[in-house]
Design a protein around this motif. Structure first.
Motif, PDB file in Angstrom:
ATOM      1  N   VAL A 152      52.186  -3.357  80.702  1.00 43.76           N
ATOM      2  CA  VAL A 152      52.806  -2.628  80.029  1.00 43.76           C
ATOM      3  C   VAL A 152      52.621  -4.036  78.964  1.00 43.76           C
ATOM      4  O   VAL A 152      52.205  -4.825  79.146  1.00 43.76           O
ATOM      5  N   THR A 204      55.381  -4.926  75.383  1.00 40.60           N
ATOM      6  CA  THR A 204      56.356  -4.926  75.208  1.00 40.60           C
ATOM      7  C   THR A 204      57.011  -5.289  74.208  1.00 40.60           C
ATOM      8  O   THR A 204      55.823  -7.244  73.231  1.00 40.60           O
ATOM      9  N   GLY A 221      57.102   7.702  76.730  1.00 46.31           N
ATOM     10  CA  GLY A 221      56.219   6.662  75.846  1.00 46.31           C
ATOM     11  C   GLY A 221      55.933   6.672  74.792  1.00 46.31           C
ATOM     12  O   GLY A 221      56.095   5.705  73.823  1.00 46.31           O
ATOM     13  N   THR A 261      59.353  -1.251  75.540  1.00 51.39           N
ATOM     14  CA  THR A 261      57.651  -1.252  76.339  1.00 51.39           C
ATOM     15  C   THR A 261      57.402   0.115  76.781  1.00 51.39           C
ATOM     16  O   THR A 261      57.888   1.304  77.457  1.00 51.39           O
ATOM     17  N   THR A 262      55.744   0.089  76.884  1.00 54.97           N
ATOM     18  CA  THR A 262      55.480   1.435  77.693  1.00 54.97           C
ATOM     19  C   THR A 262      54.450   0.823  78.208  1.00 54.97           C
ATOM     20  O   THR A 262      53.912  -0.221  77.990  1.00 54.97           O
ATOM     21  N   PHE A 263      53.620   1.437  78.760  1.00 59.30           N
ATOM     22  CA  PHE A 263      52.441   1.102  80.020  1.00 59.30           C
ATOM     23  C   PHE A 263      51.138   1.047  78.314  1.00 59.30           C
ATOM     24  O   PHE A 263      51.338   1.876  77.592  1.00 59.30           O
ATOM     25  N   THR A 264      50.120   0.110  78.308  1.00 58.93           N
ATOM     26  CA  THR A 264      49.238  -0.131  78.078  1.00 58.93           C
ATOM     27  C   THR A 264      48.286   1.360  77.522  1.00 58.93           C
ATOM     28  O   THR A 264      47.675   1.655  76.328  1.00 58.93           O
ATOM     29  N   ARG A 297      50.689   7.954  81.904  1.00 59.33           N
ATOM     30  CA  ARG A 297      51.377   6.496  81.862  1.00 59.33           C
ATOM     31  C   ARG A 297      52.191   7.197  80.709  1.00 59.33           C
ATOM     32  O   ARG A 297      52.502   6.285  79.541  1.00 59.33           O
ATOM     33  N   ALA A 322      56.668  -1.638  86.486  1.00 57.54           N
ATOM     34  CA  ALA A 322      57.094  -1.428  85.684  1.00 57.54           C
ATOM     35  C   ALA A 322      58.382  -1.784  85.225  1.00 57.54           C
ATOM     36  O   ALA A 322      59.297  -2.566  84.381  1.00 57.54           O
TER      37      ALA A 322
END
Length: 362
Positions: free
Chosen positions: A40, A42, A181, A218-221, A231, A354
């Motif tokens: 993740v 941020t 996301g 925040t999210t997933f890379t 994601r 996460a």
């Protein structure tokens, strides 16, 4: 014009309810997000005051930005998925089935929240199938939830304002909100959204539970770098109110579930804003989810044929919704206006990890 009723959408749940029981494991210990598809990223929520960009050190600048006119003019965020270059794509999220299912329990607000009842509906026909109706314990009405709200943000890439949907989630901080996301980050080639704001149970401009600005996004890379729809999940830590209140203590916080079977009876609460909806009040859709695709090209997502339009991005897909709170088992990700199918990422252990990485952030 306001409405006290939660409107029924024109969903036809095509999936047959399966008698599948998911065993809930004890809550696993918090683990740092792993590398790869579970990593993740941020950022401190950025701010734009109409002339200059900066950090979210002064949330009043965010509140001042969101005039009633800007809120009315904001665009549905599903347009961001269509504008992605390269287009958003599915990845190869881990297959479910080998890891135990788990939950985080919902939590009630400190003070009871008055219900917003829905119009009574039929147990068959538009909205849910007969078998789905049995799964809903015979309930013929769906209450709007104070834990679900409308989201407003500015995309710094093109300068436009957008709307999404979101819901609070129980966590140690009592400040956590979940959404898609693409409602916090533009994905591949994009960046973090500005002036991110959550309005619980928004009602045609009325803000009965206040306006909550983001402190961290925040999210997933895999979403931020590659627009991986598996994601397309976002977490937002909002700021306490000027009086020091925390949003979950005010409106309650939904639980979270992960590693459940693809077939789950859910209630989706959303603010679709594109025709035939107007984005002014919560809409609902109920039915049993299914897994998209055909073997061997099955997706690691879930779907329901709700016909929800833009603005519903980020809306919670709730298991065991009791008229106030439920367990977030997905978030609205993609919309197909030609077929009516809506899709969510499948919630696996990486989603829990996460969540755990931001649960106590303040």
């Amino acid at each position: 014009m306001s409405s006290p009723h939660l409107r029924r959408s024109g969903v036809v749940a095509l999936a047959t309810l399966l008698a599948t029981v998911a065993l809930v494991a004890p809550r696993p210990a918090a683990a740092a997000p792993h590398s790869g598809l579970g990593a993740v990223t941020t950022a401190e929520a950025p701010v734009f005051d109409g002339r200059h960009s900066g950090s979210a050190a002064d949330p009043q600048r965010v509140r001042d930005y969101w005039t009633p006119q800007r809120m009315r003019d904001a665009r549905p965020a599903d347009q961001l998925l269509r504008d992605l270059s390269p287009p958003a794509r599915r990845g190869t999220a881990p297959q479910p089935g080998r890891q135990p299912a788990g939950t985080v329990a919902p939590v009630a607000p400190h003070r009871p929240v008055p219900a917003a009842p829905a119009a009574a509906g039929q147990s068959t026909g538009a909205g849910e199938s007969a078998s789905d109706s049995a799964a809903s314990d015979g309930a013929l009405a769906v209450n709007a939830s104070a834990s679900v709200g409308k989201v407003f943000f500015r995309n710094p890439v093109n300068g436009y304002d957008y709307v999404c949907s979101a819901a609070t989630v129980n966590s140690a901080s009592r400040l956590l909100v979940m959404t898609a996301g693409h409602c916090v980050h533009g994905g591949s080639g994009g960046t973090w959204m500005q002036n991110w704001t959550f309005v619980p149970r928004y009602n045609y401009g009325a803000r009965p539970y206040g306006t909550w600005s983001a402190k961290y996004l925040t999210t997933f890379t895999a979403w931020a770098n590659n627009s991986n729809l598996d994601r397309d999940v976002g977490f937002v830590t909002v700021r306490p109110s000027a009086a020091g209140q925390r949003v979950v203590n005010v409106v309650g916080g939904n639980g979270l579930s992960w590693n459940y079977n693809y077939q789950q009876y859910v209630t989706i609460l959303a603010y679709p804003a594109a025709a035939p909806y107007d984005g002014g009040w919560q809409q609902y859709c109920r039915g049993t989810t299914s897994r998209p695709g055909f073997w061997p090209l099955l997706e690691n997502r879930i779907q329901l044929r709700c016909g929800f339009t833009g603005g519903s991005s980020g809306a919670p897909w709730l298991r065991n919704y009791d008229g106030s709170l439920g367990y977030v088992n997905g978030v609205m990700s993609t919309l197909n206006p030609s077929t009516g199918w809506n899709k969510s990422p499948y919630f696996d252990t990486a989603v829990y990890n996460a969540y755990a990485s931001v649960a106590d952030r303040v």
